[in-house]
Scaffold this active site. Sequence first.
Site, mmCIF file in Angstrom:
data_model
loop_
_atom_site.group_PDB
_atom_site.id
_atom_site.type_symbol
_atom_site.label_atom_id
_atom_site.label_comp_id
_atom_site.label_asym_id
_atom_site.label_seq_id
_atom_site.Cartn_x
_atom_site.Cartn_y
_atom_site.Cartn_z
ATOM 1 N N SER A 149 2.489 13.167 4.419
ATOM 2 C CA SER A 149 3.435 12.536 5.369
ATOM 3 C C SER A 149 4.563 12.459 4.566
ATOM 4 C CB SER A 149 2.845 11.257 5.902
ATOM 5 O OG SER A 149 3.899 10.660 6.420
ATOM 6 N N TYR A 162 -0.343 2.898 3.792
ATOM 7 C CA TYR A 162 -0.271 4.173 4.485
ATOM 8 C C TYR A 162 0.415 5.256 3.454
ATOM 9 C CZ TYR A 162 0.637 7.918 7.815
ATOM 10 O OH TYR A 162 0.724 9.272 8.396
ATOM 11 N N LYS A 166 -0.737 8.303 1.095
ATOM 12 C CA LYS A 166 -0.076 9.754 1.521
ATOM 13 C C LYS A 166 0.497 10.327 0.358
ATOM 14 C CE LYS A 166 -1.398 10.498 5.827
ATOM 15 N NZ LYS A 166 -2.202 11.331 6.228
#
Length: 291
Positions: A149, A162, A166
């Site tokens: 991401s 998150y 990533k």
Amino acid sequence: MTAMSNGQSGLLDGKVAVITGAASGMGLATAQRFVAEGASVVIADFNADAGEAVARELGDAARFVRCDVAIDSDVASAVALAVEAFGRLDIMFNNAGIGGAFGPITEIESDDWDATFAVLVRGVFLGTKHAARLLIDQGDGGVIINTASVAGQGGGGGPQAYSAAKAGVINLTETTAIELAPHAIRVNAICPGIIFTPLMHHGDEADAERVMAELQPYPKRGEGADIAGAALWLAGPDSAFVTGTSITVDGGISAAGTRLFGRLNGTTKLDRVVGIAHGTTGQKPTVRRLD
């Protein structure tokens, strides 16, 4: 959708892929595209109802297996199904994801943090591990693709857990690409920006459109098909000399400066709540308000 029924050859004719998180969003779009290009696919997803529906839609070129990517035996079974159903494996797309833990760093529950990394990082590790074992044994190379991401490329692109997870996926992609290169196994990652999937917009497409218009230079909104196109290129012959890299597919967001977190899907309010979002797995999020 069926594989090239007009007599034309597809870019992935005869290839076999395992795609995790393929019951919706980017994984679904990639499964559809791969089958259209002549591949057979294993739909590996936590959401059994959705996954079985996708397998029915894609017909004889697809099989479904319920898979929690954080569980070693589940991922091993998904890879084994590729051999059982289609005779081999050529492409592993470690795509499954969740929104994960959110809230102030002082309030996030340790279990929610661990659950986020279990799906986003451990899941990629397990997919790479089991796919690499088989690809090495087959002896004719292969392709591993990981969904990372733009959130993993710097601050401001997502919640702490998150984003950190990533970033781990990006580094894991690079290190395993080096390790597996002698076996002609290419390992690359895709870094999506704002992609209009249920995991991203949570049903509030209008808010996502607003953020896109404000932060994304390119006027087209990102769709699952855009990620599928990048995955197809990485899986196909035109990327035969590409390994150990991350391809950013974000409509120019990174070039303009990633500032998504706090502005997307009401995340300005996340300093007053804490919990975990499980994406499209069918599991309900947990949210606790802070006084």
